[in-house]
Design a protein around this motif. Structure first.
Motif, PDB file in Angstrom:
ATOM      1  N   PRO A  44       0.831  -1.216   0.000  1.00 34.57           N
ATOM      2  CA  PRO A  44       0.000   0.000   0.000  1.00 34.57           C
ATOM      3  C   PRO A  44       0.861   1.261   0.000  1.00 34.57           C
ATOM      4  CG  PRO A  44      -0.717  -1.547   1.700  1.00 34.57           C
ATOM      5  CD  PRO A  44       0.566  -2.082   1.137  1.00 34.57           C
ATOM      6  N   LEU A  45       0.413   2.266  -0.717  1.00 31.66           N
ATOM      7  CA  LEU A  45       1.173   3.513  -0.805  1.00 31.66           C
ATOM      8  C   LEU A  45       1.343   4.166   0.562  1.00 31.66           C
ATOM      9  CD1 LEU A  45      -0.265   5.048  -4.098  1.00 31.66           C
ATOM     10  CD2 LEU A  45       1.947   3.955  -3.745  1.00 31.66           C
ATOM     11  N   GLU A  46       0.395   3.920   1.462  1.00 28.12           N
ATOM     12  CA  GLU A  46       0.485   4.505   2.798  1.00 28.12           C
ATOM     13  C   GLU A  46       1.745   4.037   3.533  1.00 28.12           C
ATOM     14  OE1 GLU A  46      -2.282   2.907   1.724  1.00 28.12           O
ATOM     15  OE2 GLU A  46      -3.771   4.506   1.587  1.00 28.12           O
ATOM     16  N   TYR A  89       4.524   6.346   5.396  1.00 25.51           N
ATOM     17  CA  TYR A  89       5.062   6.139   6.749  1.00 25.51           C
ATOM     18  C   TYR A  89       6.577   6.203   6.715  1.00 25.51           C
ATOM     19  CZ  TYR A  89       0.924   4.803   9.426  1.00 25.51           C
ATOM     20  OH  TYR A  89      -0.255   4.821  10.120  1.00 25.51           O
ATOM     21  N   ILE A  90       7.178   5.534   5.746  1.00 26.21           N
ATOM     22  CA  ILE A  90       8.639   5.514   5.647  1.00 26.21           C
ATOM     23  C   ILE A  90       9.162   6.917   5.365  1.00 26.21           C
ATOM     24  CG2 ILE A  90      10.576   4.644   4.283  1.00 26.21           C
ATOM     25  CD1 ILE A  90       8.893   2.058   3.887  1.00 26.21           C
ATOM     26  N   ASP A  91       8.501   7.650   4.452  1.00 30.11           N
ATOM     27  CA  ASP A  91       8.922   9.014   4.132  1.00 30.11           C
ATOM     28  C   ASP A  91       8.840   9.926   5.348  1.00 30.11           C
ATOM     29  OD1 ASP A  91       9.453   8.327   1.529  1.00 30.11           O
ATOM     30  OD2 ASP A  91       7.545   9.087   0.735  1.00 30.11           O
ATOM     31  N   GLN A  92       7.892   9.653   6.237  1.00 32.05           N
ATOM     32  CA  GLN A  92       7.726  10.458   7.454  1.00 32.05           C
ATOM     33  C   GLN A  92       8.668  10.002   8.566  1.00 32.05           C
ATOM     34  OE1 GLN A  92       3.578   9.901   8.352  1.00 32.05           O
ATOM     35  NE2 GLN A  92       2.900  11.089   6.591  1.00 32.05           N
ATOM     36  N   GLY A  93       9.484   8.981   8.281  1.00 33.21           N
ATOM     37  CA  GLY A  93      10.427   8.493   9.281  1.00 33.21           C
ATOM     38  C   GLY A  93       9.776   7.585  10.314  1.00 33.21           C
ATOM     39  N   THR A 104       0.618  -1.485   9.819  1.00 34.62           N
ATOM     40  CA  THR A 104      -0.153  -2.708  10.042  1.00 34.62           C
ATOM     41  C   THR A 104      -0.891  -2.638  11.365  1.00 34.62           C
ATOM     42  OG1 THR A 104       1.493  -3.953   8.791  1.00 34.62           O
ATOM     43  CG2 THR A 104       0.008  -5.218  10.190  1.00 34.62           C
ATOM     44  N   LYS A 105      -0.204  -2.185  12.386  1.00 32.51           N
ATOM     45  CA  LYS A 105      -0.824  -2.085  13.712  1.00 32.51           C
ATOM     46  C   LYS A 105      -2.024  -1.138  13.669  1.00 32.51           C
ATOM     47  CE  LYS A 105       0.051  -0.492  18.385  1.00 32.51           C
ATOM     48  NZ  LYS A 105       0.860   0.420  19.167  1.00 32.51           N
ATOM     49  N   GLU A 106      -1.854   0.009  13.048  1.00 31.85           N
ATOM     50  CA  GLU A 106      -2.939   0.989  12.988  1.00 31.85           C
ATOM     51  C   GLU A 106      -4.090   0.491  12.120  1.00 31.85           C
ATOM     52  OE1 GLU A 106      -1.181   4.763  11.984  1.00 31.85           O
ATOM     53  OE2 GLU A 106      -0.033   4.808  13.843  1.00 31.85           O
ATOM     54  N   CYS A 107      -3.780  -0.239  11.053  1.00 24.82           N
ATOM     55  CA  CYS A 107      -4.846  -0.827  10.223  1.00 24.82           C
ATOM     56  C   CYS A 107      -5.658  -1.822  11.037  1.00 24.82           C
ATOM     57  CB  CYS A 107      -4.268  -1.519   8.999  1.00 24.82           C
ATOM     58  SG  CYS A 107      -3.841  -0.402   7.666  1.00 24.82           S
TER      59      CYS A 107
END
Length: 134
Positions: A64-66, A70-74, A81-84
């Motif tokens: 998923p692009l999300e 997440y990676i771009d935001q560090g 996965t946890k939040e999903c």
């Protein structure tokens, strides 16, 4: 399937290590280190080819692009996965509450309709297979 990822992870680790060593050579470049630099550049090209070969084994994997956001935001991509799962659990509880409310409403509606329309409700229950008509 895990071995596909293990192979990719191994190639990526080797590639990152070669890039790190390449950075060291370049940061302290001396003309005498040209042969080492050329060798590391060749290793880098070979490493990219190895990674590309792994890509063919993983063509059916979609991310998923999300996760990339997440990676771009560090942030740790495992948090995605946890939040999903947390969102799915919350939505599941919300839907379960709606289902329970609808079941209670149906039960109360049938009780009240039975009081007002006993003959019709007896027929309804007979059709539904709940109670035989009296």
């Amino acid at each position: 399937m895990a071995e596909k990822f293990d192979s990719l992870e191994e190639h990526l680790e080797k590639f990152v290590e070669n890039i790190r060593q390449l950075g060291i050579i370049v940061s302290d470049f001396q003309p005498s280190s040209q042969a080492g630099l050329n060798q590391k550049l060749n290793f880098m090209v070979t490493g990219l080819q190895d990674i590309d070969k792994c890509r063919q084994q993983l063509h059916d994997i979609s991310v998923p692009l999300e996760v990339f956001e997440y990676i771009d935001q560090g942030r740790n991509p495992q948090l995605y996965t946890k939040e999903c799962l947390e969102r799915a659990l919350a939505k599941n509880e919300q839907v379960k509450g709606k289902i329970d409310t609808m079941k209670k409403f149906k039960s109360l509606l049938i009780q009240e309709l039975t009081k007002v329309f006993p003959e019709d409700m007896a027929k309804y229950k007979a059709i539904r297979g709940e109670d035989p008509p009296t």
